[in-house]
Design an enzyme around this catalytic site. Structure first.
Site, mmCIF file in Angstrom:
data_model
loop_
_atom_site.group_PDB
_atom_site.id
_atom_site.type_symbol
_atom_site.label_atom_id
_atom_site.label_comp_id
_atom_site.label_asym_id
_atom_site.label_seq_id
_atom_site.Cartn_x
_atom_site.Cartn_y
_atom_site.Cartn_z
ATOM 1 N N ASP A 231 0.825 -1.211 0.000
ATOM 2 C CA ASP A 231 0.000 0.000 0.000
ATOM 3 C C ASP A 231 0.857 1.259 0.000
ATOM 4 O O ASP A 231 0.534 2.248 -0.668
ATOM 5 C CB ASP A 231 -0.911 0.019 1.221
ATOM 6 C CG ASP A 231 -2.131 -0.867 1.061
ATOM 7 O OD1 ASP A 231 -1.952 -2.019 0.614
ATOM 8 O OD2 ASP A 231 -3.246 -0.442 1.389
ATOM 9 N N CYS B 66 0.677 -8.179 4.593
ATOM 10 C CA CYS B 66 0.296 -6.776 4.448
ATOM 11 C C CYS B 66 -1.188 -6.545 4.219
ATOM 12 O O CYS B 66 -1.993 -7.460 4.221
ATOM 13 C CB CYS B 66 1.149 -6.121 3.374
ATOM 14 S SG CYS B 66 2.871 -5.947 3.911
ATOM 15 N N ASP B 67 -1.498 -5.283 3.937
ATOM 16 C CA ASP B 67 -2.833 -4.713 4.116
ATOM 17 C C ASP B 67 -3.953 -5.431 3.380
ATOM 18 O O ASP B 67 -5.019 -5.651 3.940
ATOM 19 C CB ASP B 67 -2.817 -3.254 3.684
ATOM 20 C CG ASP B 67 -1.857 -2.413 4.496
ATOM 21 O OD1 ASP B 67 -0.865 -2.968 4.989
ATOM 22 O OD2 ASP B 67 -2.074 -1.206 4.621
ATOM 23 N N LYS B 68 -3.780 -5.745 2.118
ATOM 24 C CA LYS B 68 -4.853 -6.377 1.354
ATOM 25 C C LYS B 68 -4.641 -7.867 1.204
ATOM 26 O O LYS B 68 -5.557 -8.596 0.823
ATOM 27 C CB LYS B 68 -4.954 -5.734 -0.044
ATOM 28 C CG LYS B 68 -5.135 -4.233 -0.015
ATOM 29 C CD LYS B 68 -6.334 -3.799 0.805
ATOM 30 C CE LYS B 68 -6.383 -2.304 1.011
ATOM 31 N NZ LYS B 68 -5.316 -1.781 1.877
ATOM 32 N N CYS C 189 5.705 -2.790 8.517
ATOM 33 C CA CYS C 189 6.008 -1.496 9.125
ATOM 34 C C CYS C 189 5.651 -1.524 10.609
ATOM 35 O O CYS C 189 4.579 -2.007 10.986
ATOM 36 C CB CYS C 189 5.245 -0.385 8.419
ATOM 37 S SG CYS C 189 5.646 -0.262 6.663
ATOM 38 N N GLU D 159 -6.622 5.117 -0.408
ATOM 39 C CA GLU D 159 -6.277 5.442 0.971
ATOM 40 C C GLU D 159 -5.593 6.804 1.006
ATOM 41 O O GLU D 159 -4.560 6.994 0.359
ATOM 42 C CB GLU D 159 -5.348 4.361 1.520
ATOM 43 C CG GLU D 159 -4.998 4.515 2.974
ATOM 44 C CD GLU D 159 -4.120 3.365 3.445
ATOM 45 O OE1 GLU D 159 -4.672 2.277 3.692
ATOM 46 O OE2 GLU D 159 -2.897 3.550 3.527
ATOM 47 N N SER E 251 -6.237 4.969 7.182
ATOM 48 C CA SER E 251 -5.413 3.823 7.518
ATOM 49 C C SER E 251 -5.233 3.719 9.015
ATOM 50 O O SER E 251 -5.515 4.649 9.758
ATOM 51 C CB SER E 251 -4.044 3.981 6.842
ATOM 52 O OG SER E 251 -3.092 3.090 7.362
#
Length: 557
Positions: free
Chosen positions: A78, A118-120, A190, A441, A467
């Site tokens: 992202d 990660c995010d997705k 992160c 985002e 986020s």
């Protein structure tokens, strides 16, 4: 029934022959064949360690009497996509789910290990797991090393805020350049409580991944041991014929929602959990999710909402430390797939000292009633989302004039080139699932606002997303979105918008007759599309329903 790979079953000849060509023996493919669904790549720090971890998972599978078979799916970052390819990020959640499903169904694996960070990617793989309903486990890469400089500790979200600091002259170019190079210090997710670590911790809390797997450093020696354990455990789940739904039911999802709320999780989790519930067929809508999440106090917060990073979370007791603290609010007899025990038993065996400066007690919470605010009102009758645990109390109620932008680029330009008036409300529209498309985002504009010191006087309202790496009064997921003719499309510069997080309202103060006149004159912007984004716009649902695309059962045949 003959086993797969048995030479007496002549209809299996093609399967046996092709699997033989890539090195499998007949006795290998007669074993449980475990699909290792790997999102490893070279361009996503959260996924770079997964190639090595896959090898350890395979060792565990072989040791337990299975045969591992690895294949890849997309793994976008992202952060890298911010401001350029973000239109394509949320669509990839459903593409990842569909990609995994299609490969698994085509090759007929017996069990699955999903490697993701990660995010997705985690939500996409969860959607695939729910849809396939097979024995499965998850493993994440672990967290990024924090960056230390001058006695301070930094992570990725600090780099976003540095853009605003540099713009306002609060840091010089030399510092800015040094931070660009060093703040994202290593591989791993992160070290902030963004969507990646929120969803990774959700995997732990629901027993789909080993405890500590998301919060420990990516380079921790325990990662290799965890990976072998996961490889062994998945073979046991296959042999016992225990599918995803055996462990992940409504009670477990409620536990996961409460865990995320108790730890100040990402607003994107609302979107992904609604999508997962939709795939699972659970009747948990945005109102029910809100009811569940606000039933628990917030007992921990992490960067950027607080000073602690994810490594601090791990050292303080991690996910299991939180679960042991909030156990009175949870279904304690649910069974944890990765741990092979109930939640109650897992907690009773937990003896690690909990740092109450990081993970507070229920008697001394940080917030009394959940981390999210689901706001409704004439501007968002179907709901909008704010991470209230990341908002200064002075901004829980804010009323000011709108400054309207029709894209993320427009608000970025404004933040870089113009004076932002304290007290204003920045409205960014046509960034919803359909309008964007892809519900981009807007975490960089939000972080710029913080870096400029304006998050205590200026609010943002959008049909796009923010986020876990966002703090300040940033209200996203406004529905109906502007593209669908929601009231957000009719807002004009100077209109008064009122935000009341305690009252859970988002209100546009414009007379009804004036709004009717504007509605007659409204025209949707022209944004021609082709390819994936065109298909996405035609098929995606609204944000309050999880922005589901390929798993939207209402798409016409």
């Amino acid at each position: 029934m003959e086993k797969r790979g048995d030479s007496r079953n002549i209809t299996e000849a093609y399967y046996v022959g092709l699997m033989s060509s890539v090195g499998y023996r007949k006795k290998d493919i007669a074993k449980p064949v475990i699909g290792i669904v790997n999102s490893w790549n070279d361009v996503n720090p959260g996924h770079k360690p997964l190639r090595e971890l896959a090898a350890y998972v395979k060792e565990g599978v072989w040791a337990a009497g299975g045969a591992p078979a690895e294949f890849g799916v997309p793994g976008p970052c992202d952060g890298i996509a911010q401001g350029s390819g973000m239109h394509y990020i949320l669509p990839q959640r459903d593409l990842i789910a569909a990609s995994a499903e299609a490969m698994i169904k085509a090759h007929g694996f017996d069990g699955l290990v999903f490697l993701c960070s990660c995010d997705k990617i985690i939500p996409g793989m969860l959607m695939a797991a729910a849809h396939l309903d097979m024995p499965c486990l998850f493993l994440t890469a672990g967290s990024m090393l924090p960056y230390h400089e001058g006695g301070e500790v930094y992570c990725t979200s600090d780099l976003k805020e540095a853009i605003g600091q540099y713009k306002n002259g609060r840091i010089d170019r030399e510092t800015f350049d040094r931070w660009q190079t060093n703040m994202c210090f290593s591989a791993g997710t992160c070290s902030m409580y963004g969507t990646a670590n929120t969803m990774g911790a959700f995997l732990e809390a629901t027993g789909l991944a080993p405890f500590g797997s998301s919060t420990m450093l990516f380079c921790d020696g325990e990662k290799a041991r965890q990976a072998r354990d996961v490889g062994e455990r998945i073979v046991s789940l296959v042999n016992d014929k225990t599918p995803f739904s055996h462990f992940i039911d409504r009670s477990m999802i409620e536990n996961g929602i409460r865990f995320i709320s108790a730890t100040g999780g990402s607003t994107n989790a609302v979107l992904h959990l609604l999508a997962l519930c939709r795939v699972m067929g659970l009747d948990i809508d945005i109102d029910k999710l809100d009811e569940i999440q606000q039933s628990i106090p917030v007992i921990a917060k992490f960067k950027p909402s607080a000073k602690h990073n994810i490594h601090d979370f791990h050292k303080a007791g991690g996910v299991l430390g939180v679960l042991s603290t909030i156990l009175p609010h949870l279904h304690e007899n649910v069974f944890l797939a990765a741990q092979d025990k109930t939640l109650k038993d897992a907690v009773s065996g937990f003896s690690y000292p909990i740092d109450r400066e990081v993970i507070h007690s229920l008697e001394k919470p940080l917030h009394p009633d959940g981390c999210f605010g689901i706001l409704k009102g004439n501007l968002s009758p179907n709901g909008s989302v704010v991470k209230k645990s990341a908002v200064e109390p002075s901004m829980f109620r804010h009323k000011g004039p709108a400054v309207v932008f029709d894209s993320e680029e427009a608000v970025r330009d404004h933040l870089l080139s113009a004076n932002v008036a304290p007290g204003s409300v920045l409205v960014i529209r046509y960034e919803g699932p359909k309008g964007g498309p892809g519900m981009r985002e807007l975490s960089i504009p939000a972080a710029m606002l913080v870096g400029m010191g304006l998050h205590t006087s200026v609010a943002m309202v959008t049909d796009g997303r923010f986020s876990g790496a966002t703090r300040g009064p940033c209200i996203g997921h406004v529905t109906p979105e502007a593209w669908d003719g929601g009231l957000l499309a009719l807002v004009e510069n100077g209109d008064i918008i009122e935000i009341d997080i305690d009252a859970k309202t988002l209100t546009l103060h414009v007379p009804e007759e004036e709004l009717k006149t504007r509605q007659k004159n409204w025209k949707r912007p022209v944004r021609p599309l082709k390819g994936v984004l065109s298909a996405y716009r035609k098929g995606v649902t609204s944000a309050e329903r999880g922005a589901v695309w390929l798993y939207n059962e209402e798409i016409d045949d």
